[in-house]
Structure formats: C-alpha cells, structure tokens
Design a protein around this motif. Sequence first.
Motif, PDB file in Angstrom:
ATOM      1  N   PHE A  42       0.303  31.045  39.758  1.00 19.40           N
ATOM      2  CA  PHE A  42       0.208  30.146  38.976  1.00 19.40           C
ATOM      3  C   PHE A  42       0.823  30.373  37.491  1.00 19.40           C
ATOM      4  O   PHE A  42       1.018  29.465  36.718  1.00 19.40           O
ATOM      5  CB  PHE A  42      -1.494  29.822  38.650  1.00 19.40           C
ATOM      6  CG  PHE A  42      -1.897  29.539  39.944  1.00 19.40           C
ATOM      7  CD1 PHE A  42      -1.676  28.333  40.660  1.00 19.40           C
ATOM      8  CD2 PHE A  42      -2.915  30.251  40.372  1.00 19.40           C
ATOM      9  CE1 PHE A  42      -2.136  27.981  41.940  1.00 19.40           C
ATOM     10  CE2 PHE A  42      -3.582  30.209  41.721  1.00 19.40           C
ATOM     11  CZ  PHE A  42      -3.248  28.932  42.364  1.00 19.40           C
ATOM     12  N   GLN A  43       1.219  31.696  37.263  1.00 14.37           N
ATOM     13  CA  GLN A  43       1.927  32.049  35.953  1.00 14.37           C
ATOM     14  C   GLN A  43       3.173  31.437  36.012  1.00 14.37           C
ATOM     15  O   GLN A  43       3.519  30.985  34.946  1.00 14.37           O
ATOM     16  CB  GLN A  43       1.872  33.486  35.895  1.00 14.37           C
ATOM     17  CG  GLN A  43       0.688  34.066  35.579  1.00 14.37           C
ATOM     18  CD  GLN A  43       0.849  35.652  35.460  1.00 14.37           C
ATOM     19  OE1 GLN A  43       1.631  36.080  35.568  1.00 14.37           O
ATOM     20  NE2 GLN A  43      -0.349  36.365  35.018  1.00 14.37           N
ATOM     21  N   ASP A  44       3.975  31.438  36.940  1.00 14.50           N
ATOM     22  CA  ASP A  44       5.194  30.455  36.999  1.00 14.50           C
ATOM     23  C   ASP A  44       5.178  29.103  36.438  1.00 14.50           C
ATOM     24  O   ASP A  44       5.819  28.512  35.621  1.00 14.50           O
ATOM     25  CB  ASP A  44       5.971  30.762  38.301  1.00 14.50           C
ATOM     26  CG  ASP A  44       6.280  31.986  38.206  1.00 14.50           C
ATOM     27  OD1 ASP A  44       6.632  32.570  37.779  1.00 14.50           O
ATOM     28  OD2 ASP A  44       6.582  32.281  39.733  1.00 14.50           O
ATOM     29  N   GLU A  45       4.116  28.447  37.035  1.00 14.09           N
ATOM     30  CA  GLU A  45       3.901  26.985  36.649  1.00 14.09           C
ATOM     31  C   GLU A  45       3.552  26.976  35.214  1.00 14.09           C
ATOM     32  O   GLU A  45       4.195  26.101  34.467  1.00 14.09           O
ATOM     33  CB  GLU A  45       2.563  26.451  37.622  1.00 14.09           C
ATOM     34  CG  GLU A  45       2.946  26.382  38.912  1.00 14.09           C
ATOM     35  CD  GLU A  45       1.734  25.850  40.011  1.00 14.09           C
ATOM     36  OE1 GLU A  45       0.768  25.505  39.045  1.00 14.09           O
ATOM     37  OE2 GLU A  45       1.877  26.037  40.982  1.00 14.09           O
ATOM     38  N   GLU A  46       2.711  27.876  34.675  1.00 13.05           N
ATOM     39  CA  GLU A  46       2.552  27.800  33.122  1.00 13.05           C
ATOM     40  C   GLU A  46       3.761  27.946  32.252  1.00 13.05           C
ATOM     41  O   GLU A  46       3.878  27.315  31.245  1.00 13.05           O
ATOM     42  CB  GLU A  46       1.463  28.865  32.749  1.00 13.05           C
ATOM     43  CG  GLU A  46      -0.025  28.509  33.375  1.00 13.05           C
ATOM     44  CD  GLU A  46      -1.120  29.564  33.131  1.00 13.05           C
ATOM     45  OE1 GLU A  46      -0.521  30.422  32.420  1.00 13.05           O
ATOM     46  OE2 GLU A  46      -2.030  29.521  33.898  1.00 13.05           O
ATOM     47  N   LEU A  47       4.636  28.980  32.744  1.00 14.34           N
ATOM     48  CA  LEU A  47       5.865  29.074  32.169  1.00 14.34           C
ATOM     49  C   LEU A  47       6.610  27.973  32.182  1.00 14.34           C
ATOM     50  O   LEU A  47       7.371  27.529  31.081  1.00 14.34           O
ATOM     51  CB  LEU A  47       6.567  30.401  32.626  1.00 14.34           C
ATOM     52  CG  LEU A  47       5.770  31.697  32.441  1.00 14.34           C
ATOM     53  CD1 LEU A  47       6.606  33.012  33.217  1.00 14.34           C
ATOM     54  CD2 LEU A  47       5.754  32.240  30.791  1.00 14.34           C
ATOM     55  N   ASP A  48       6.681  27.393  33.198  1.00 10.94           N
ATOM     56  CA  ASP A  48       7.767  26.066  33.342  1.00 10.94           C
ATOM     57  C   ASP A  48       7.242  25.028  32.325  1.00 10.94           C
ATOM     58  O   ASP A  48       7.806  24.428  31.844  1.00 10.94           O
ATOM     59  CB  ASP A  48       7.794  25.764  34.807  1.00 10.94           C
ATOM     60  CG  ASP A  48       8.468  26.571  35.656  1.00 10.94           C
ATOM     61  OD1 ASP A  48       9.069  27.469  35.160  1.00 10.94           O
ATOM     62  OD2 ASP A  48       8.378  26.509  37.091  1.00 10.94           O
ATOM     63  N   LYS A  49       5.584  24.850  32.520  1.00 12.47           N
ATOM     64  CA  LYS A  49       5.142  23.933  31.687  1.00 12.47           C
ATOM     65  C   LYS A  49       5.572  24.273  30.200  1.00 12.47           C
ATOM     66  O   LYS A  49       5.861  23.268  29.495  1.00 12.47           O
ATOM     67  CB  LYS A  49       3.854  23.710  32.032  1.00 12.47           C
ATOM     68  CG  LYS A  49       2.994  22.688  31.357  1.00 12.47           C
ATOM     69  CD  LYS A  49       1.447  22.525  31.510  1.00 12.47           C
ATOM     70  CE  LYS A  49       0.922  21.645  30.806  1.00 12.47           C
ATOM     71  NZ  LYS A  49      -0.721  21.578  31.150  1.00 12.47           N
ATOM     72  N   LYS A  50       5.381  25.187  29.944  1.00 12.20           N
ATOM     73  CA  LYS A  50       5.758  25.715  28.221  1.00 12.20           C
ATOM     74  C   LYS A  50       7.129  25.473  27.989  1.00 12.20           C
ATOM     75  O   LYS A  50       7.313  24.775  26.669  1.00 12.20           O
ATOM     76  CB  LYS A  50       5.209  27.096  28.079  1.00 12.20           C
ATOM     77  CG  LYS A  50       3.766  27.248  28.092  1.00 12.20           C
ATOM     78  CD  LYS A  50       3.494  28.812  27.396  1.00 12.20           C
ATOM     79  CE  LYS A  50       1.824  28.846  27.869  1.00 12.20           C
ATOM     80  NZ  LYS A  50       1.738  30.357  27.501  1.00 12.20           N
ATOM     81  N   SER A  51       7.791  25.797  29.048  1.00  6.13           N
ATOM     82  CA  SER A  51       9.598  25.797  28.502  1.00  6.13           C
ATOM     83  C   SER A  51       9.784  24.314  28.656  1.00  6.13           C
ATOM     84  O   SER A  51      10.504  23.578  28.020  1.00  6.13           O
ATOM     85  CB  SER A  51      10.263  26.262  29.577  1.00  6.13           C
ATOM     86  OG  SER A  51      10.354  25.900  30.861  1.00  6.13           O
ATOM     87  N   ARG A  52       9.140  23.227  29.460  1.00  9.30           N
ATOM     88  CA  ARG A  52       9.463  21.969  29.394  1.00  9.30           C
ATOM     89  C   ARG A  52       8.918  21.207  27.848  1.00  9.30           C
ATOM     90  O   ARG A  52       9.625  20.501  27.528  1.00  9.30           O
ATOM     91  CB  ARG A  52       8.836  21.131  30.573  1.00  9.30           C
ATOM     92  CG  ARG A  52       9.684  21.229  31.915  1.00  9.30           C
ATOM     93  CD  ARG A  52       9.103  20.507  32.805  1.00  9.30           C
ATOM     94  NE  ARG A  52       8.586  21.296  33.891  1.00  9.30           N
ATOM     95  CZ  ARG A  52       7.572  21.403  34.572  1.00  9.30           C
ATOM     96  NH1 ARG A  52       6.688  20.273  34.425  1.00  9.30           N
ATOM     97  NH2 ARG A  52       7.163  22.176  35.288  1.00  9.30           N
ATOM     98  N   GLU A  53       7.768  21.673  27.596  1.00  7.53           N
ATOM     99  CA  GLU A  53       7.300  21.154  26.361  1.00  7.53           C
ATOM    100  C   GLU A  53       8.138  21.604  24.885  1.00  7.53           C
ATOM    101  O   GLU A  53       8.336  20.899  24.244  1.00  7.53           O
ATOM    102  CB  GLU A  53       5.912  21.577  26.257  1.00  7.53           C
ATOM    103  CG  GLU A  53       5.052  21.060  27.094  1.00  7.53           C
ATOM    104  CD  GLU A  53       3.535  21.573  26.798  1.00  7.53           C
ATOM    105  OE1 GLU A  53       3.199  22.717  26.164  1.00  7.53           O
ATOM    106  OE2 GLU A  53       2.510  21.143  27.562  1.00  7.53           O
TER     107      GLU A  53
END
Length: 58
Positions: A42-53
């Motif tokens: 799930f850490q990859d999903e959090e990093l992707d979300k932060k980079s999109r924001e």
Amino acid sequence: MSYELYGPFIPVIMLVTFIGLFIWVLLPQNRKRFDDAANLPFQDEELDKKSREADRVE
C-alpha cells in the motif's frame, strides 16, 4: 539408506520447526516488523497519491 536412518525423526523435526516458527510469529517484539511488511504493497499507492497531488498544485 539415509531415509531409513533419519526417516523416523523427520516428522519430529518438522513439528519442532513448525512450533518454533509459530512462537516466533506470535512474539510481541516482532509485531511492528510484520505490520510494516503487511503494509508494503500500500505504500506505493500513498506515494502515487502524494505525487499526483503535488502535480496538481504546481
């Protein structure tokens, strides 16, 4: 020949190994490491979300 010599002891060795691993998994000091390992996918999903924001802000 080795099976005839060690064959009767293999189930005992497997049982002792299983019980040892079971106890190791349940030890309280290992809980944080296992929780961290369980959350790795799930850490990859959090990093992707932060980079999109961050891309939207810029």
